[in-house]
Design a protein around this motif. Structure first.
Motif, PDB file in Angstrom:
ATOM      1  N   MET A  99      66.832  17.565  36.176  1.00  0.00           N
ATOM      2  CA  MET A  99      65.334  17.252  35.862  1.00  0.00           C
ATOM      3  C   MET A  99      64.563  17.112  37.135  1.00  0.00           C
ATOM      4  O   MET A  99      63.701  17.625  37.781  1.00  0.00           O
ATOM      5  CB  MET A  99      64.997  16.231  34.702  1.00  0.00           C
ATOM      6  N   HIS A 100      65.319  16.237  38.003  1.00  0.00           N
ATOM      7  CA  HIS A 100      64.956  15.771  39.206  1.00  0.00           C
ATOM      8  C   HIS A 100      64.613  16.861  40.138  1.00  0.00           C
ATOM      9  O   HIS A 100      63.731  17.006  40.819  1.00  0.00           O
ATOM     10  CB  HIS A 100      65.642  14.682  39.822  1.00  0.00           C
TER      11      HIS A 100
ATOM     12  N   LYS B  43      55.521  15.304  37.008  1.00  0.00           N
ATOM     13  CA  LYS B  43      56.236  14.193  37.736  1.00  0.00           C
ATOM     14  C   LYS B  43      56.620  12.824  36.784  1.00  0.00           C
ATOM     15  O   LYS B  43      57.413  12.114  36.789  1.00  0.00           O
ATOM     16  CB  LYS B  43      55.695  13.872  39.075  1.00  0.00           C
ATOM     17  N   ARG B  44      55.284  12.292  36.479  1.00  0.00           N
ATOM     18  CA  ARG B  44      55.180  11.128  35.773  1.00  0.00           C
ATOM     19  C   ARG B  44      56.072  11.050  34.451  1.00  0.00           C
ATOM     20  O   ARG B  44      56.677  10.160  34.156  1.00  0.00           O
ATOM     21  CB  ARG B  44      53.937  10.853  35.440  1.00  0.00           C
TER      22      ARG B  44
ATOM     23  N   ALA C 221      70.389   8.063  45.585  1.00  0.00           N
ATOM     24  CA  ALA C 221      70.530   9.483  46.053  1.00  0.00           C
ATOM     25  C   ALA C 221      70.102  10.606  45.255  1.00  0.00           C
ATOM     26  O   ALA C 221      69.580  11.481  45.898  1.00  0.00           O
ATOM     27  CB  ALA C 221      72.119   9.433  46.399  1.00  0.00           C
ATOM     28  N   SER C 222      70.308  10.404  43.830  1.00  0.00           N
ATOM     29  CA  SER C 222      70.033  11.519  42.907  1.00  0.00           C
ATOM     30  C   SER C 222      68.418  11.568  42.833  1.00  0.00           C
ATOM     31  O   SER C 222      67.972  12.740  42.603  1.00  0.00           O
ATOM     32  CB  SER C 222      70.587  11.193  41.801  1.00  0.00           C
ATOM     33  N   PHE C 223      67.768  10.582  42.806  1.00  0.00           N
ATOM     34  CA  PHE C 223      66.333  10.576  42.292  1.00  0.00           C
ATOM     35  C   PHE C 223      65.527  10.483  43.570  1.00  0.00           C
ATOM     36  O   PHE C 223      64.484   9.797  43.021  1.00  0.00           O
ATOM     37  CB  PHE C 223      66.064   9.807  41.199  1.00  0.00           C
ATOM     38  N   CYS C 224      65.634  10.842  44.576  1.00  0.00           N
ATOM     39  CA  CYS C 224      64.771  10.391  45.744  1.00  0.00           C
ATOM     40  C   CYS C 224      63.592  10.852  45.772  1.00  0.00           C
ATOM     41  O   CYS C 224      62.601  10.436  46.250  1.00  0.00           O
ATOM     42  CB  CYS C 224      65.581  10.765  46.956  1.00  0.00           C
ATOM     43  N   ASN C 225      63.280  11.925  45.188  1.00  0.00           N
ATOM     44  CA  ASN C 225      61.933  12.455  45.068  1.00  0.00           C
ATOM     45  C   ASN C 225      61.017  11.917  44.197  1.00  0.00           C
ATOM     46  O   ASN C 225      59.759  12.130  44.091  1.00  0.00           O
ATOM     47  CB  ASN C 225      61.921  14.075  44.835  1.00  0.00           C
TER      48      ASN C 225
ATOM     49  N   ALA D 213      58.510   6.701  41.124  1.00  0.00           N
ATOM     50  CA  ALA D 213      58.477   5.807  39.967  1.00  0.00           C
ATOM     51  C   ALA D 213      59.885   5.334  39.508  1.00  0.00           C
ATOM     52  O   ALA D 213      60.253   4.091  39.485  1.00  0.00           O
ATOM     53  CB  ALA D 213      57.868   6.400  38.955  1.00  0.00           C
ATOM     54  N   VAL D 214      60.874   6.234  39.738  1.00  0.00           N
ATOM     55  CA  VAL D 214      62.301   6.157  39.629  1.00  0.00           C
ATOM     56  C   VAL D 214      62.805   4.916  40.866  1.00  0.00           C
ATOM     57  O   VAL D 214      63.419   4.147  40.458  1.00  0.00           O
ATOM     58  CB  VAL D 214      63.120   7.189  39.681  1.00  0.00           C
ATOM     59  N   LEU D 215      62.419   5.374  41.949  1.00  0.00           N
ATOM     60  CA  LEU D 215      62.989   4.327  43.012  1.00  0.00           C
ATOM     61  C   LEU D 215      62.376   2.850  42.797  1.00  0.00           C
ATOM     62  O   LEU D 215      63.025   2.198  42.860  1.00  0.00           O
ATOM     63  CB  LEU D 215      62.438   4.883  44.260  1.00  0.00           C
ATOM     64  N   VAL D 216      61.040   2.889  42.416  1.00  0.00           N
ATOM     65  CA  VAL D 216      60.469   1.507  42.175  1.00  0.00           C
ATOM     66  C   VAL D 216      61.473   0.925  40.852  1.00  0.00           C
ATOM     67  O   VAL D 216      61.915  -0.204  41.308  1.00  0.00           O
ATOM     68  CB  VAL D 216      58.820   1.770  41.760  1.00  0.00           C
TER      69      VAL D 216
END
Lengths: 966, 297
Positions: free
Chosen positions: A619-620, A632-633, A664-668, A671-674
């Motif tokens: 998905m990412h 994206k949200r 590493a997987s979801f760097c784009n 919201a995931v990083l947060v």
């Protein structure tokens, strides 16, 4: 400027807390308490109402319980439920004349019951399924009926008849219009045009023209060229017939409702003579239509009008029309005519089952026509294969059988089945039987059906369709337990032999549901493997995404345990078949949705984690520059949902390394990083609570690793405010875990980030000033700074100075007071710092209070800083005083500084006390101060001055004058 | 100044029997008061006979017999010269439907060579400057129900190449066998013609089976007469190659106005027949004729 000397007032926080605590007033049980009383009675009444009322309105009858103040106020019935109660009978009894027709129609559908699948549902399905690329033609021969006219060329025709004839000729000028080379869409449009012109003709009182249109349209149904399109053509044209039937009925209806509206259940006696005569006229007119098919269809269309003429009209007409269909030579045309008759019949007189059965038996009788020479010749001519031709019958036969099977007793169904059997297990019929009869009925005899399917001859109807229909039935109703496996085996044996991938997947998709419903992962796995085997060659899956998606959906509906799901070996390989990006993301999304909904407990199962990571990564990876914000949200939300479900229990290091991997997987996805940073911070705090606040060497190192994780993750965020708040939060977490240098680094990073804050940011797509956000952040930051110990290598109050410097250099809005407001709010911090014991501290972290121990140098350092700040504020107040407009702002600023002085300044100091009085006067100078606030402030001051060691205030109070209103 | 004149009968279906009273109103709608020189209303029943073009030359000798025959005629004055007030005026009227002498009121019938028609006609005379107004309205007379019981006399028939009269073509005809029956040849006008037809077998596919309703009108007298058969309506009962062995219903509603009970008078006759017409795919046309006797009960 240096006229001000700051002295912070000494505070004893404990004593103040004691003073502020309200007197303890014990509440005795049984005391009247307004809130308590309401909640109790409320719950009581609600329970009572629910028990007492069987009606659908749940807020009625609460009047029986008097204590509820709300319900007694309403006098028992609240207006909403009263309204609802009043409305129900209104709908059923009185029908307003305006939407009469619509209501009537609704009524009729009700008569059959909600569990009867209405035609409108079938309609779209048929239109979508029976399509053609061949060119169609419409042959409208409007003038053709002249020949049928009773007295051709007679001079003695009555004047009326003659004028009518002329009128007709004028209308269409005897035109034979043949429209050739129409695409399917054109054809549908043409038919719709005809539908419109029918309505127009009707409303402009050209009833004869309307009738002609209808006749011509129904004549089109006898044309079986482009036979693949016939079912769709039937749908389109019967729409017109329905319109016509409605128009005629409504017209006669309105003729009868002259003095008052005709009741829904009217009888012949309620109908006046004129209406009867008009109705009779229609029937005579239709009876003289020359061609069989139009006469049949049009009479069926106005079947309902028989109610105006006599009681038994419909009852007599239906069998007659049924018999009339025998005159239609083409079996397909006849089958559809029967379907239409059944449709009208069940709509108008659902109780008349006999003619339905008659229709079916006649249909059985005429099925041998299919093999007749003329039909076969036609098929050869049109190059249509027999199996394809046979499927054209399905909608009609399905419909007829559905009508028959609806609420039919078991013996009747058995009889029908026997009849089909007698006809040499005609596959076409068998298929329709399975489709139309109750699923429970079919499922209970699934083994019999399999036998019958096997007996069918291979040449005609394709067997995979038969198994498809059977699959549909067994999927929604359960066949007997012991037979299930044999059923699956037998069915799959046939399914797996289907050559065409499209046919295969259509059938397999249906059986997947049965498999999932009754069997374990082993069987499902086998089925998935088989599907993969069939769909992979020549990339056949590319044409079958909808079906494959539906397979996944079905598996997901039955397998909620993801450890089981992912332990199916072929599940992930199955997912690999979705190679079109959009579809793949769609599938991943649906899996994630199910996961979030059904995974209740956090998991550490490596199978699940791996698979889910893979899915989330898919998905990412679909996110690119063109991806919409919303998309994206929603993707982020799904991934976050997954991350929150991952827990390694006490294995914190594992969790951290999972977070590293996830980062590493979801760097784009920001919201995931947060979320990841929050997770890691939580992890650190959990560690701390597990260690009860004192870290061992190992945990200390781990906590530092967490801090490091946050520290390197935060900069990759683009939103400046999430960066700031995360720095602050992580700093706080680091402090709480005694990682001083890390905390320092976080806070320093936050401070050095401040200059980059833009003046305006976009909030929900709108550009807003960032000022209020920034102020909020700084205040929050300041309160944290109280407990941050000074760095030994840097100067005193290094961070506070740093922050204030940044504030000084920041390009604030020209006309705003934000900077000064920051200064004013920094004063309480500095005052708090100069206390002997601080308001709050962090366990195991030495704050400045212990570091400096109230060192006078430190205090004077603070005081100097305060003086500078106050100087700055006063300067600003001066500039504000220059023009009239800013007077209000000046007053507000002065008053807030006054407030700070009052709360935190040591007013025993003369100079400070003087400033105090001056500020009061300044804020009241232009009368911009709110009197109420001033009065209350004065009262507070007076109250304070009566306290011990506060007597110095009384002097100041006397000098504060309230501004009198002039 | 507009005025509309209309005759409204009380019965919606406008059907009357001998001995009954034709009642209704004359409806006048005008905006302002209207001056007139009298309104009269007349009722007339006529039989119009006409010779077909092919027999005109031959029968000019008894031209007399082609004169219209008056069945009933009466005239009343509705209003004397005067004024009608503006707005809507309704003047009721009644006519007894009785004949003088031994004349019989035949049933209304619209045919080709014979027409039996009953009219009401309202005339309003006006001053020289304004046109006279006139309005006529047809009403329908049904003859008295037949007293005697109807004997239905059903017929059954079989059609094969051998039963056909046209023997020349017999050899070229394909083989077929069609059976059927009519439930009655003595038909009641208000009830449909019913029956069945079964195609037992046919070498050539059938294109269509139709019912053709035919009127046979005879004008003339003992000296000579003209007899013409024309089609009233044609109803298809089977289309395409129908299923063999399956009975197909014969069903035809007799149209109104164009049909009357079979009628035989000294000057003219009106009779009816029905043809079962079968068309084969090789365009052979096979017809079986049945005379009908229609009556009213």
């Amino acid at each position: 400027m240096a006229a001000v000397q700051w002295r912070s007032s000494g505070r004893s926080y404990d004593a103040e807390l004691q003073r502020c605590r309200p007197e303890f007033a014990p509440v005795e049980f049984g005391d009247y308490h307004p809130l308590k009383a309401i909640t109790v009675t409320d719950s009581k009444t609600r329970r009572g109402a629910r028990k007492g009322s069987t009606s659908s309105s749940c807020s009625s009858s609460s009047s029986s319980v008097p204590p509820d103040p709300l319900s007694s106020l309403m006098d028992g019935t609240d207006p909403l439920s009263m309204f609802a109660a009043a409305e129900t009978p209104a709908i059923t009894h009185s029908v307003s004349a305006g939407d009469l027709g619509r209501k009537k129609r609704e009524k009729e559908e009700e008569a059959v019951g909600a569990d009867f699948e209405p035609w409108s549902l079938r309609r779209g399905e048929i239109l979508a399924r029976f399509t053609t690329t061949e060119k169609l033609s419409i042959n409208l021969f409007m003038g053709s009926d002249r020949g049928k006219d009773p007295s051709p060329g007679s001079s003695a025709v009555s004047e009326k008849v003659r004028t009518r004839l002329e009128e007709l000729d004028d209308l269409e000028e005897g035109s034979q219009r043949e429209l050739l080379n129409l695409s399917q869409q054109d054809y549908a449009n043409r038919i719709e045009e005809l539908n419109q012109s029918l309505k127009e003709a009707w409303s402009s009182d050209q009833k004869v023209k309307a009738l002609k249109i209808v006749i011509q349209c129904s004549k089109l149904l006898s044309d079986t060229s482009v036979i693949q399109f016939y079912p769709s053509k039937f749908v389109l044209i019967t729409d017109i017939l329905d319109t016509f039937g409605r128009l005629v009925f409504d017209r006669i209806w309105t003729m009868c409702s002259d003095p008052r509206t005709l009741p829904e259940s009217f009888t012949v006696d309620d109908v006046n003579d004129t209406a009867k005569e008009t109705c009779l006229n229609w029937f005579f007119k239709i009876a003289s239509i020359r061609e069989l098919l139009p006469r049949l269809y049009v009479e069926a269309a106005i079947l309902k009008c028989n109610r105006f003429l006599n009681k038994s009209g419909i009852q007599e007409t239906l069998p007659r029309l049924t018999a009339m269909i025998r005159g239609i030579g083409d079996p397909l045309v006849a089958a559809y005519a029967r379907a239409y008759l059944c449709r009208v019949g069940i709509e108008v007189a659902p109780q008349l089952k006999d003619s339905l059965n008659r229709n079916f038996f006649d249909l059985l009788g005429s099925l041998r026509q299919i093999s007749s020479e003329s039909v076969q010749n036609q098929l050869v001519l049109q190059r249509v294969e027999v199996p394809e031709y046979l499927t054209l019958y399905s909608p009609a036969i399905n419909w007829i059988l559905q009508c028959i099977a609806y609420r039919a007793p078991e013996p009747l169904l058995m009889e029908m089945m026997e009849r089909c059997k007698k006809l040499g297990n005609n596959a076409l019929l068998l298929n329709s039987v399975m489709r139309a009869f109750r699923a429970e009925f079919v499922a209970a005899r699934a083994t019999d059906f399999i036998g019958m399917i096997k007996d069918c001859d291979e040449a005609g109807f394709p067997k995979h369709l038969l198994f498809g229909s059977l699959g549909r039935s067994v999927a929604c109703a359960d066949p007997p337990e012991p037979e299930r496996l044999t059923i699956l085996n037998e069915a799959w044996k046939v399914v797996t032999k289907v050559r065409s991938p499209q046919d295969y997947i259509n059938c397999a998709e249906i059986w997947v549901e049965f498999t999932c419903r009754h069997f374990t992962k082993r069987e499902v796995n086998t089925v998935l493997a088989d599907i993969i085997k069939h769909m992979t060659p020549d990339r056949a899956f590319e044409d079958a995404y909808p079906q494959l998606q539906s397979v996944i959906r079905k598996v997901l509906t039955y397998f909620h345990d993801f450890s089981v799901l992912f332990s199916m070996e072929r599940f992930l390989p199955f997912l690999d078949m979705f190679q079109k990006d959009s579809v793949r993301v769609e599938v991943c999304r649906s899996i994630m949705e199910v996961f979030i909904k059904h995974q209740v407990e956090p998991t550490r199962d490596p199978v699940i984690l791996n698979a889910m990571l893979h899915i989330c990564k898919t998905m990412h990876d679909s996110v690119n520059a063109l991806t919409l914000e919303d998309e994206k949200r929603s993707l982020s939300l799904l991934i976050i949902g997954f991350i929150r479900m991952v827990s390694f229990g006490r294995d914190f290091e594992q969790q951290l390394s999972f977070c590293v991997e996830a980062r590493a997987s979801f760097c784009n996805l920001e919201a995931v990083l947060v979320q990841l940073i929050h997770t890691v911070n939580t992890l650190a705090m959990e560690t701390s609570s597990v260690m009860r606040g004192s870290h061992s060497r190992k945990t200390a190192a781990f906590v530092r690793a967490c801090a490091a994780y946050s520290f390197i993750t935060v900069p990759s965020l683009s939103s400046i405010f999430s960066r700031l708040s995360l720095y602050l939060l992580s700093g706080q977490v680091a402090l709480a875990n005694q990682c001083l240098s890390q905390a320092d680094a976080f806070l320093k990073a936050a401070v050095s980030l401040l200059p980059e804050v833009p003046r305006s940011i976009s909030v929900e797509g709108k550009l807003r000033s960032s000022e209020s956000f920034l102020l909020d952040f700084i205040n929050n930051f300041l309160s944290t700074l109280l407990v941050v110990p000074d760095h030994p290598e840097h100067g005193v109050l290094y961070l506070v100075r740093g922050l204030l410097n940044m504030v000084q250099d920041y390009t604030w809005e020209e006309s705003g007071d934000a900077k000064v407001r920051v200064y004013i709010s920094a004063l309480p911090l500095l005052a708090a710092m100069s206390q002997e014991t601080y308001l709050y501290s962090i366990p195991k972290v030495d704050s400045n209070e212990t570091l400096y121990g109230g060192d006078p140098k430190f205090l004077s350092e603070i005081n100097k800083l305060c003086e500078t700040l106050i100087g700055q504020v006063l300067d600003h107040l001066k500039t504000l005083g220059r023009d009239e407009q800013s007077a209000r702002r000046q007053a507000a600023m002065a008053f807030s500084l006054f407030g700070v002085l009052l709360a935190h300044g040591d007013l025993r100091n003369n100079k400070l006390s003087q400033l105090f009085v001056n500020l009061w006067n300044l804020s009241h100078k232009h009368g911009h101060c709110e009197t109420r606030v001033s009065v209350r402030t004065l009262e507070f001051l007076k109250h304070q001055s009566q306290q011990a060691d506060m007597s110095h205030l009384s002097e100041a109070v006397q000098r504060l004058a309230l501004q009198t209103r002039t | 100044m507009s005025v509309t004149l209309d005759i409204r009968l009380k019965r919606a279906n406008k059907v009357y029997h001998e001995g009954e009273v034709v009642a209704g109103v004359i409806l006048l709608v005008c905006k302002e008061a209207l001056q007139h020189h009298g309104i009269s209303l007349s009722m007339e029943g006529l039989v119009n006979l006409q010779l077909s073009s092919k027999s005109v030359g031959v029968f000019e000798a008894f031209y007399n017999s082609v004169k219209p025959i008056q069945l009933i005629s009466s005239n009343i004055e509705v209003a004397k010269a005067g004024k009608i007030p503006g707005g809507r005026t309704e003047i009721p009227f009644e006519f007894p439907l009785t004949t003088k002498g031994n004349k019989v009121l035949y049933e209304t019938y619209h045919g080709v060579f014979v027409n039996i028609q009953y009219m009401l006609r309202c005339d309003m005379k006006r001053s020289l400057l304004a046109k006279d107004l006139s309005r006529s309205c047809e009403f329908i007379v049904h003859s008295q129900p037949q007293k005697a019981k109807v004997v239905r006399t059903p017929v059954s028939f079989t059609i094969t190449p051998d039963t056909l009269q046209n023997s020349k073509e017999r050899s070229t005809l394909p083989k077929f066998l069609v059976r059927g029956n009519l439930d009655a040849t003595n038909c009641v006008i208000s009830q449909p013609l019913t029956g069945e037809v079964v195609v037992e077998n046919s070498d050539v596919p059938i294109k269509s089976i139709e019912l053709q309703l035919v009127r046979v009108e005879t004008c003339g007298c003992a000296e000579g007469y003209a007899r013409d058969a024309t089609e009233i309506q044609n109803i298809q009962i089977a289309e395409g190659d129908v299923c063999h062995g399956l009975p197909i219903p014969i069903y035809m509603v007799f149209p109104r106005l164009f049909i009357c009970p079979t009628l035989e008078t000294t000057n003219f006759k009106v009779e009816f027949e029905v043809n079962v017409v079968m068309m084969l795919h090789d365009d052979h046309l096979i017809t079986e004729n049945f005379p009908l006797k229609l009556c009213r009960v």
